[in-house]
Design an enzyme around this catalytic site. Structure first.
Site, mmCIF file in Angstrom:
data_model
loop_
_atom_site.group_PDB
_atom_site.id
_atom_site.type_symbol
_atom_site.label_atom_id
_atom_site.label_comp_id
_atom_site.label_asym_id
_atom_site.label_seq_id
_atom_site.Cartn_x
_atom_site.Cartn_y
_atom_site.Cartn_z
ATOM 1 N N LEU A 102 65.873 59.642 185.043
ATOM 2 C CA LEU A 102 65.230 58.534 185.742
ATOM 3 C C LEU A 102 64.514 58.964 187.008
ATOM 4 C CD1 LEU A 102 68.025 55.804 185.477
ATOM 5 C CD2 LEU A 102 65.940 55.981 184.114
ATOM 6 N N GLY A 103 65.009 59.996 187.648
ATOM 7 C CA GLY A 103 64.410 60.429 188.905
ATOM 8 C C GLY A 103 65.370 61.311 189.665
ATOM 9 N N GLY A 126 66.530 62.254 193.941
ATOM 10 C CA GLY A 126 66.363 61.997 195.363
ATOM 11 C C GLY A 126 67.295 62.849 196.180
ATOM 12 N N PHE A 163 70.359 62.513 196.956
ATOM 13 C CA PHE A 163 71.689 62.718 196.394
ATOM 14 C C PHE A 163 71.672 63.688 195.228
ATOM 15 C CE2 PHE A 163 74.536 58.879 197.553
ATOM 16 C CZ PHE A 163 74.343 59.157 198.885
ATOM 17 N N PRO A 195 69.910 64.285 190.917
ATOM 18 C CA PRO A 195 69.259 63.633 189.779
ATOM 19 C C PRO A 195 70.012 62.398 189.297
ATOM 20 C CG PRO A 195 70.439 65.580 189.049
ATOM 21 C CD PRO A 195 70.512 65.579 190.551
ATOM 22 N N ASP A 240 70.779 50.951 206.555
ATOM 23 C CA ASP A 240 69.653 51.565 205.842
ATOM 24 C C ASP A 240 68.956 50.539 204.959
ATOM 25 O OD1 ASP A 240 67.989 53.707 205.387
ATOM 26 O OD2 ASP A 240 69.190 54.548 203.760
#
Length: 462
Positions: free
Chosen positions: A93-94, A96, A98, A100, A217
């Site tokens: 999915l992506g 970031g 953290f 994959p 955040d």
């Protein structure tokens, strides 16, 4: 809507990480006799828990004890491989700060009491201690806080060096994705107000919990949307317990995202619930204008959304200048004025002048029902100018990566409209659509969990 009584995760986090933020803040306070006794008792517990080493053999057991009574499932790595088809690239999915994220599916035969459902599995990159702390904080908060406007944490894996989080799958992805993708259908006014109301309700729940929580955040990429555009807050890695007793704020190291963080928090490190209110005001302003909080591609005077738009929020004659042109006039003028006034109040530089989230929710609840939206069919053409060219998901010559769980693979968006849908001109068949490009699914909206104040969409780090 019910919240399970939280066991104090603060001592657990301190034991795990030494919590330099809290220890530094507490060292500045005058020491009272009772404080010394409490601290000594606390440090005795720390030596027992001692989870500063992410590979500690007792970490899993300590978590199980602390989360006793929660409905979290502790998955094995073998089970996660079954769920994600061995973390197949087709389920990617992506990625970031953290690590994959893969889509997966839980079969009802996997284990008793766990229903069949799609999930998002986030794998934590444990190269740094910061990532482990955020993983642990997320498990502790979402393991104990339950609300319709918070993303559901189904479970986690804490096996050897592996750290994962398993969430409910959010088919519409993040608000950031829905609001700013160039070729996506524009979110209609009623949907925007529904999202604002849902996100505000989530914040209200955190602020009014038995043990209040400051989210810290709040931003568009942390607001996830289900198939019905119900907003749910995600990513609690920076969340903090609210002030205790007579304290008015929490003193902590400044962390967050440029463009969203409250000015007094950036200047002093003093964190309060009103810091979240400011961040909410920024997101509400993004919903009104269709612009990012920080956009380096715009002219210098318009790069910071709050600096540019806030002076016009309180002037009805100027409001139309900042409204999202992709709405094509199909919004409630009365609702827009009230929403603009609310955003203006939330963005006050004086925290005490900002409304509390319960007041925000009350105002937004009324705005959802305004039906004075002009009828008609319009066509909006995206100007093909250098200033509006899509960056093709790249920073410099490097492709961006997608944010972790926030950017689930998107389904085709068919936004509900309270009035006839305007037609948005599509790009020519030969044009390269960011929606279909590989880079579009690998954008990084968080520039790493170790950044003191992360940048958003190309913004500068503090």
């Amino acid at each position: 809507m019910a919240v399970k009584k939280k066991v104090s995760w603060r001592s657990l986090i301190v034991g795990c990480l030494g919590d330099p933020e809290t220890l530094m803040a507490s060292s500045k306070k005058p020491k009272r006799k009772n404080d010394v006794i409490k601290k000594q008792s606390s440090f005795q517990r720390l030596s027992i828990l001692d989870m500063s080493n992410p590979s500690s053999n007792t970490l899993s057991e300590d978590l199980s004890i602390s989360l006793a009574g929660s409905d979290l499932h502790v998955f094995t790595l073998a089970e996660l491989k079954v769920i994600t088809q061995s973390f197949s690239s087709t389920n990617f999915l992506g990625e970031g700060g953290f690590g994959p994220v893969h889509k997966g599916f839980i079969d009802d035969k996997l284990r008793p009491g766990l229903k069949a459902q799609p999930v998002a599995v986030k794998l934590l990159d444990l190269e740094g201690l910061q990532g482990h702390r955020e993983w642990l904080t997320e498990v502790m908060f979402l393991g104990q806080l339950k609300h319709k406007n918070l993303v559901k944490l189904i479970g986690y894996c804490c096996e050897e060096e592996h750290r994962t989080l398993v969430y409910e799958f959010m088919p519409r992805g993040s608000l950031e994705n829905q609001l700013f993708r160039r070729y996506s259908a524009s979110l209609p006014w009623s949907t925007r107000m529904k999202i604002a109301h849902g996100a505000a309700t989530g914040l209200q729940f955190l602020h009014e919990a038995e043990n209040p929580v400051i989210y810290r955040d709040f931003k568009a990429s942390n607001i996830l949307l289900d198939s019905d555009y119900t907003a749910k807050l995600s990513d609690f890695g920076l969340a903090k317990d609210g002030p205790e007793g007579d304290d008015t704020h929490v003193s902590t190291r400044v962390m967050g995202t440029q463009g969203y963080a409250a000015p007094e928090y950036i200047m002093t490190g003093h964190l309060t619930a009103r810091s979240d209110v400011y961040s909410f005001g920024v997101v509400l302003l993004e919903l009104l204008t269709g612009r990012r909080s920080v956009d380096k591609k715009r002219s210098s005077r318009e790069q910071n959304l709050v600096d540019w738009a806030r002076p016009m929020l309180n002037d009805p004659r100027k409001l139309s200048r900042i409204m999202d042109p992709r709405l094509e006039g199909q919004y409630s003028e009365t609702g827009a004025r009230k929403a603009a006034t609310l955003a203006y109040q939330c963005l006050s530089h004086r925290p005490k002048n900002r409304p509390c989230m319960s007041a925000v929710v009350s105002i937004l609840n009324d705005l959802k029902d305004y039906n004075d939206i002009p009828m008609g069919t319009f066509t909006y053409t995206v100007p093909n100018t250098p200033d509006n060219k899509e960056d093709d998901g790249r920073v410099g010559n490097k492709p961006r990566k997608s944010s972790h769980h926030h950017h689930h693979q998107q389904q085709q968006s068919n936004h509900p409209r309270s009035s006839p849908s305007p037609t948005t001109k599509s790009p020519s068949p030969t044009a390269k659509s960011p929606r279909n490009s590989t880079e579009n699914h690998r954008r990084t909206l968080r520039n790493g969990v170790n950044s003191p104040l992360r940048s958003e969409a190309g913004g500068e780090r503090y």
